[in-house]
Design an enzyme around this catalytic site. Structure first.
Site, PDB file in Angstrom:
ATOM      1  N   GLY A 131       0.776  -1.195   0.056  1.00  0.00           N
ATOM      2  CA  GLY A 131       0.218   0.006  -0.080  1.00  0.00           C
ATOM      3  C   GLY A 131       0.697   1.181  -0.045  1.00  0.00           C
ATOM      4  O   GLY A 131       0.550   2.322   0.490  1.00  0.00           O
TER       5      GLY A 131
ATOM      6  N   ARG B 233       0.494   5.589  -1.757  1.00  0.00           N
ATOM      7  CA  ARG B 233      -0.030   6.849  -1.219  1.00  0.00           C
ATOM      8  C   ARG B 233      -0.154   6.949   0.416  1.00  0.00           C
ATOM      9  O   ARG B 233       0.180   5.875   1.048  1.00  0.00           O
ATOM     10  CB  ARG B 233      -1.275   7.257  -1.606  1.00  0.00           C
TER      11      ARG B 233
ATOM     12  N   ASP C 123      -1.945  -7.405  -5.905  1.00  0.00           N
ATOM     13  CA  ASP C 123      -3.086  -7.451  -4.692  1.00  0.00           C
ATOM     14  C   ASP C 123      -2.507  -8.150  -3.745  1.00  0.00           C
ATOM     15  O   ASP C 123      -2.197  -9.535  -3.943  1.00  0.00           O
ATOM     16  CB  ASP C 123      -4.327  -7.918  -5.542  1.00  0.00           C
ATOM     17  N   VAL C 124      -2.406  -7.797  -2.576  1.00  0.00           N
ATOM     18  CA  VAL C 124      -1.805  -8.577  -1.367  1.00  0.00           C
ATOM     19  C   VAL C 124      -2.845  -9.810  -0.836  1.00  0.00           C
ATOM     20  O   VAL C 124      -2.488 -10.601  -0.289  1.00  0.00           O
ATOM     21  CB  VAL C 124      -1.803  -7.719  -0.262  1.00  0.00           C
TER      22      VAL C 124
ATOM     23  N   SER D  27      -4.816  -0.471  14.159  1.00  0.00           N
ATOM     24  CA  SER D  27      -5.573   0.802  14.255  1.00  0.00           C
ATOM     25  C   SER D  27      -5.955   1.346  15.516  1.00  0.00           C
ATOM     26  O   SER D  27      -6.544   0.127  16.278  1.00  0.00           O
ATOM     27  CB  SER D  27      -6.711   0.919  13.082  1.00  0.00           C
TER      28      SER D  27
ATOM     29  N   TYR E  42     -13.743  -3.702   9.809  1.00  0.00           N
ATOM     30  CA  TYR E  42     -12.415  -3.287  10.238  1.00  0.00           C
ATOM     31  C   TYR E  42     -11.807  -3.270  11.516  1.00  0.00           C
ATOM     32  O   TYR E  42     -10.558  -3.773  11.453  1.00  0.00           O
ATOM     33  CB  TYR E  42     -12.370  -1.802   9.664  1.00  0.00           C
TER      34      TYR E  42
ATOM     35  N   ALA F  14     -10.707  -7.004  11.921  1.00  0.00           N
ATOM     36  CA  ALA F  14      -9.485  -7.120  11.101  1.00  0.00           C
ATOM     37  C   ALA F  14      -8.330  -6.768  11.754  1.00  0.00           C
ATOM     38  O   ALA F  14      -7.145  -7.231  11.929  1.00  0.00           O
ATOM     39  CB  ALA F  14      -9.499  -6.542   9.755  1.00  0.00           C
ATOM     40  N   LYS F  15      -8.474  -5.278  12.151  1.00  0.00           N
ATOM     41  CA  LYS F  15      -7.252  -4.824  13.134  1.00  0.00           C
ATOM     42  C   LYS F  15      -7.082  -5.418  14.239  1.00  0.00           C
ATOM     43  O   LYS F  15      -5.845  -5.403  14.625  1.00  0.00           O
ATOM     44  CB  LYS F  15      -7.572  -3.001  13.136  1.00  0.00           C
TER      45      LYS F  15
HETATM   46  N1  LIG Z   1      -5.714   7.073   7.866  1.00  0.00           N
HETATM   47  C1  LIG Z   1      -5.918   6.946   9.055  1.00  0.00           C
HETATM   48  O1  LIG Z   1      -6.305   7.651  10.019  1.00  0.00           O
HETATM   49  C2  LIG Z   1      -5.831   5.282   9.751  1.00  0.00           C
HETATM   50  C3  LIG Z   1      -5.678   5.080  11.088  1.00  0.00           C
HETATM   51  C4  LIG Z   1      -5.369   3.888  11.340  1.00  0.00           C
HETATM   52  C5  LIG Z   1      -4.757   2.896  10.611  1.00  0.00           C
HETATM   53  N2  LIG Z   1      -4.703   3.150   9.385  1.00  0.00           N
HETATM   54  C6  LIG Z   1      -4.187   2.210   8.518  1.00  0.00           C
HETATM   55  O2  LIG Z   1      -2.931   2.362   7.963  1.00  0.00           O
HETATM   56  C7  LIG Z   1      -2.787   1.947   6.579  1.00  0.00           C
HETATM   57  C8  LIG Z   1      -2.564   2.989   5.550  1.00  0.00           C
HETATM   58  O3  LIG Z   1      -3.786   3.719   5.361  1.00  0.00           O
HETATM   59  P1  LIG Z   1      -3.921   5.110   4.756  1.00  0.00           P
HETATM   60  O4  LIG Z   1      -4.740   6.060   5.453  1.00  0.00           O
HETATM   61  O5  LIG Z   1      -2.603   5.585   4.078  1.00  0.00           O
HETATM   62  O6  LIG Z   1      -4.871   4.538   3.542  1.00  0.00           O
HETATM   63  P2  LIG Z   1      -4.856   5.061   1.957  1.00  0.00           P
HETATM   64  O7  LIG Z   1      -6.232   4.600   1.559  1.00  0.00           O
HETATM   65  O8  LIG Z   1      -4.490   6.513   1.717  1.00  0.00           O
HETATM   66  O9  LIG Z   1      -3.771   4.183   1.176  1.00  0.00           O
HETATM   67  C9  LIG Z   1      -3.937   2.695   1.112  1.00  0.00           C
HETATM   68  C10 LIG Z   1      -3.111   1.926  -0.001  1.00  0.00           C
HETATM   69  O10 LIG Z   1      -3.340   0.524   0.151  1.00  0.00           O
HETATM   70  C11 LIG Z   1      -3.445   0.229  -1.200  1.00  0.00           C
HETATM   71  N3  LIG Z   1      -4.243  -1.050  -1.327  1.00  0.00           N
HETATM   72  C12 LIG Z   1      -5.584  -1.413  -1.060  1.00  0.00           C
HETATM   73  N4  LIG Z   1      -5.932  -2.563  -1.083  1.00  0.00           N
HETATM   74  C13 LIG Z   1      -4.905  -3.338  -1.636  1.00  0.00           C
HETATM   75  C14 LIG Z   1      -4.481  -4.608  -2.209  1.00  0.00           C
HETATM   76  N5  LIG Z   1      -5.438  -5.689  -2.049  1.00  0.00           N
HETATM   77  N6  LIG Z   1      -3.396  -4.824  -2.205  1.00  0.00           N
HETATM   78  C15 LIG Z   1      -2.302  -3.924  -2.504  1.00  0.00           C
HETATM   79  N7  LIG Z   1      -2.228  -2.470  -2.064  1.00  0.00           N
HETATM   80  C16 LIG Z   1      -3.630  -2.314  -1.558  1.00  0.00           C
HETATM   81  C17 LIG Z   1      -4.028   1.305  -1.730  1.00  0.00           C
HETATM   82  O11 LIG Z   1      -4.410   1.211  -3.252  1.00  0.00           O
HETATM   83  C18 LIG Z   1      -3.589   2.588  -1.093  1.00  0.00           C
HETATM   84  O12 LIG Z   1      -2.705   3.073  -1.873  1.00  0.00           O
HETATM   85  C19 LIG Z   1      -4.154   1.018   6.367  1.00  0.00           C
HETATM   86  O13 LIG Z   1      -3.659  -0.369   7.011  1.00  0.00           O
HETATM   87  C20 LIG Z   1      -5.143   1.645   7.499  1.00  0.00           C
HETATM   88  O14 LIG Z   1      -5.953   0.613   7.995  1.00  0.00           O
HETATM   89  C21 LIG Z   1      -4.912   4.386   8.892  1.00  0.00           C
END
Ligand SMILES: NC(=O)c1ccc[n+]([C@@H]2O[C@H](COP(=O)([O-])OP(=O)(O)OC[C@H]3O[C@@H](n4cnc5c(N)ncnc54)[C@H](O)[C@@H]3O)[C@@H](O)[C@H]2O)c1
Length: 253
Positions: free
Chosen positions: A13, A16, A63-64, A142, A154, A157-158
């Protein structure tokens, strides 16, 4: 002990948000970084930014949740960058809804990316870590693991990733592999922007409301999470394993 400049990391991921910041931070720390995302073209933006800053990176599309794609991606990283001994399971999606409206496909999609994806990636990379007698796995959990309305899938999963982390720490410790978890609070990213949009709240209002509940009185930035991952991935963190670090601007959600 090899210098971190000879280590190879995979950040899932990484196109971005938090993953891109982690990839950039690990590259600054001296690691070669495979930026893995659904589309290689999207991952290329991060890989190019790393290269422009003088680092070494490879963009990989996979795709993971797809085991064949994961195996091919990990083999490609090993062939083109070297044996991956640092894995950051960051790829994530949300499919929020209250339980009575939550569909089976939204449940499966979230489990597929976070749990199955982290499992497949860890399984495919562990052999390189065991061979090297050194490795670092960092899973992204998370604060939602503690419970969050509208996020039964979610949250489960987390929370599952936290148990996964502790078990892998026990299984892989004797091979010099540590496994830890970073659990972010509210972080400014496309994921949180999408949530604001979905619930129909203006972004600035959503940010202000979030900051009000956070003891340090600001939302988190992607670099806050990258700093924590960098700590766990470091050579010097070899006696820290099976831990869950909440990076949330305060002690609780
Ligand atoms: N943003 C928050 O506030 C927050 C809070 C707690 C946890 N998180 C966790 O942090 C991580 C990153 O979050 P983010 O906010 O940067 O999300 P985001 O949506 O900005 O980026 C997630 C990335 O994962 C990629 N992705 C999704 N499914 C995929 C797959 N099957 N295979 C490969 N890549 C895949 C997407 O294309 C994307 O580039 C995630 O695990 C999210 O659950 C985020």
């Amino acid at each position: 002990m090899p210098e971190s400049s000879s280590r190879v990391a995979i950040v899932t991921g990484g196109a971005r948000g938090i993953g891109a910041a982690i990839a950039q931070r690990l590259a600054t720390d001296g690691l070669a970084v495979a930026v893995l995302d659904l589309e290689e073209s999207a991952a290329k933006g991060t890989a190019d930014a790393i290269a422009a800053a003088g680092g070494k990176a490879l963009a990989v599309g996979a795709d993971v949740s797809d085991s064949a794609a994961v195996d091919a991606a990990v083999s490609r990283v090993a062939a083109e960058l070297g044996a991956p001994t640092v894995l950051v399971n960051n790829a994530g999606i949300t499919r929020d809804n209250l339980l009575f409206k939550l569909t089976e496909s939204d449940w499966d999609a979230v489990m597929g990316v976070h749990l199955r994806g982290s499992f497949l990636m860890a399984k495919a990379t562990q052999k390189y870590m065991v061979e090297a007698k050194w490795g670092r796995i960092v899973n992204l959990s998370s604060i939602s693991a503690l419970g969050n309305r509208g996020q039964a899938n979610y949250s489960a999963a987390k929370a599952g990733l936290q148990g996964f982390t502790k078990t892998l720490a026990i299984e892989l410790g004797k091979f010099g592999v540590t496994v830890n978890c970073v659990a972010p609070g509210f972080i400014v990213s496309e994921m949180t922007r999408a949530t604001a949009q979905r619930i129909g709240v203006a972004w600035e209002d959503y940010l202000a409301a979030a900051a009000e509940k956070i003891p340090v009185a600001r939302p988190g930035e992607v670099e806050d999470i990258a700093n924590a991952v960098s700590f766990f991935a470091a050579e010097t963190a070899g006696f820290v394993s099976g831990q869950i670090l909440y990076v949330a601007g305060g002690p609780k959600a």
